[in-house]
Write an enzyme that holds these catalytic residues in place. Structure first.
Site, PDB file in Angstrom:
ATOM      1  N   SER A  19       0.827  -1.204   0.000  1.00  0.00           N
ATOM      2  CA  SER A  19       0.000   0.000   0.000  1.00  0.00           C
ATOM      3  C   SER A  19       0.865   1.260   0.000  1.00  0.00           C
ATOM      4  CB  SER A  19      -0.897   0.009   1.245  1.00  0.00           C
ATOM      5  OG  SER A  19      -0.082   0.048   2.400  1.00  0.00           O
ATOM      6  N   THR A  83      -2.130  -6.266   5.301  1.00  0.00           N
ATOM      7  CA  THR A  83      -3.540  -5.897   5.166  1.00  0.00           C
ATOM      8  C   THR A  83      -4.093  -6.422   3.843  1.00  0.00           C
ATOM      9  OG1 THR A  83      -2.947  -3.891   6.367  1.00  0.00           O
ATOM     10  CG2 THR A  83      -5.129  -3.950   5.349  1.00  0.00           C
ATOM     11  N   CYS A 200       2.938  -6.111  10.150  1.00  0.00           N
ATOM     12  CA  CYS A 200       2.753  -5.024   9.185  1.00  0.00           C
ATOM     13  C   CYS A 200       4.132  -4.703   8.651  1.00  0.00           C
ATOM     14  CB  CYS A 200       2.138  -3.801   9.865  1.00  0.00           C
ATOM     15  SG  CYS A 200       2.105  -2.351   8.788  1.00  0.00           S
ATOM     16  N   THR A 201       4.251  -4.604   7.347  1.00  0.00           N
ATOM     17  CA  THR A 201       5.584  -4.446   6.756  1.00  0.00           C
ATOM     18  C   THR A 201       6.193  -3.070   7.027  1.00  0.00           C
ATOM     19  OG1 THR A 201       4.525  -3.907   4.642  1.00  0.00           O
ATOM     20  CG2 THR A 201       5.211  -6.183   4.986  1.00  0.00           C
ATOM     21  N   HIS A 202       5.415  -2.153   7.559  1.00  0.00           N
ATOM     22  CA  HIS A 202       5.981  -0.849   7.952  1.00  0.00           C
ATOM     23  C   HIS A 202       6.758  -0.932   9.278  1.00  0.00           C
ATOM     24  CE1 HIS A 202       3.189   0.768   5.004  1.00  0.00           C
ATOM     25  NE2 HIS A 202       3.666   1.971   5.192  1.00  0.00           N
TER      26      HIS A 202
HETATM   27  N1  DGL Z   1       2.458  -2.360   5.104  1.00  0.00           N
HETATM   28  C1  DGL Z   1       1.038  -2.580   5.227  1.00  0.00           C
HETATM   29  C2  DGL Z   1       0.768  -3.859   6.034  1.00  0.00           C
HETATM   30  O1  DGL Z   1       1.637  -4.689   6.098  1.00  0.00           O
HETATM   31  C3  DGL Z   1       0.456  -1.329   5.762  1.00  0.00           C
HETATM   32  C4  DGL Z   1      -0.971  -1.289   5.723  1.00  0.00           C
HETATM   33  C5  DGL Z   1      -1.603   0.055   5.530  1.00  0.00           C
HETATM   34  O2  DGL Z   1      -1.505   0.599   4.435  1.00  0.00           O
HETATM   35  O3  DGL Z   1      -2.261   0.487   6.469  1.00  0.00           O
HETATM   36  O4  DGL Z   1      -0.260  -4.091   6.574  1.00  0.00           O
END
Ligand code: DGL
Length: 282
Positions: A19, A83, A200-202
């Site tokens: 995203s 997500t 979450c990858t962030h």
């Molecule tokens: N990096 C996304 C994840 O792993 C972020 C999700 C988002 O855009 O809120 O969920």
């Protein structure tokens, strides 16, 4: 349903989609494990965050991005976003791929994470930190149950974390407040947790802050290395897909936002200047 003709170049790069910028943490690990391949990273930065959006919207956006990567010649796309993996992957695999092209593949990040983490916990109590969307989808408890029914998962949605990171506000006292608050709530909900998944990858961007608020005996699992190892294994087991992935050590970046904004923000994630190309979707 979106159905476009996709380009059928014989070989093409591996597509990595998120995203926003979070998937860069996965891309970095994949590229160091598999440097010879070509990659295209697509960040849907104009529509991020996905974490607070409905199933239908996340599915539609994700399908548009995956279709775009197919059109650019990718035969294999990694959804480097929890997500989108939680809310869109299964529908795309089961309903869309057979119509678009049954020979292409889309893989997510949840399954490889869960496969590793069930082996790591000793207390059989795991904590999950993730977006609201990932937590509400129940994807993690469902996948864990498939592998080990004795494991208890406590989940904590952290809706502030992605916006703080995307806006480069994560190294502030305000960010620390929210990080500490969510971690305390997770630990309060289950005092036997010995392993925490960054779902979450962030979140690897704030790994040090997360660790500073966790007791030392709790291990923290980031997904990058797990996803990279799982992809390497997948390509070995699937020579028919591997042979469609080009190998010239190249990388391209696509963003739905402005290229200037991408260059500034992406450098936080990769510590290097990134030149992206702008694309319009939808
Ligand atoms: N990096 C996304 C994840 O792993 C972020 C999700 C988002 O855009 O809120 O969920």
């Amino acid at each position: 349903m979106i159905h476009k003709d996709v380009s059928d170049k014989y070989i093409g790069p591996i597509g990595i989609f998120d995203s926003g910028y979070g998937g860069l943490t996965i891309l970095e690990k994949i590229r160091s494990a598999l440097p010879e391949y070509d990659y295209i990273y697509l960040g849907d930065n104009a529509r991020t965050p996905y974490g607070t959006r409905s199933f239908d919207v996340v599915y539609r956006y994700t399908l548009e991005c995956v279709t775009h990567l197919f059109e650019m010649g990718c035969h294999l796309v990694i959804i480097a976003c929890n997500t989108a993996s939680a809310k869109a992957l299964r529908s795309i695999q089961q309903n869309d791929l057979p119509l678009i092209d049954p020979n292409r593949r889309v893989l997510g990040v949840i399954r490889p994470t869960v496969e590793s983490v069930v082996e790591l916990t000793k207390t059989k109590h795991i904590g999950l930190l993730a977006t609201s969307g990932t937590v509400q989808s129940n994807s993690y408890p469902l996948e864990i149950q498939k592998l080990n029914q004795d494991i208890v998962l406590a989940s904590e949605a952290c809706p502030m974390w992605v916006p703080l990171i995307e806006n480069n506000e994560h190294k502030t006292k305000g960010a620390d407040f929210f990080i500490k608050k969510n971690i305390e709530q997770l630990l309060f909900s289950d005092q036997l947790i010995d392993t925490v998944i960054l779902g979450c990858t962030h979140y690897p961007i704030i790994l040090n802050q997360i660790k500073s608020f966790l007791p030392e005996n709790i291990q923290v699992v980031s997904q990058g290395d797990l996803v990279a190892a799982s992809l390497a294994n997948y390509l070995q087991r699937h020579p028919e897909i591997d042979s469609k992935c080009s190998k010239n050590h190249s990388i391209r970046y696509l963003t739905t936002e402005s290229v200037e904004k991408f260059a500034t923000s992406a450098s936080i994630f990769l510590n290097e200047r990134i030149n992206a190309e702008h694309i319009d979707l939808g």
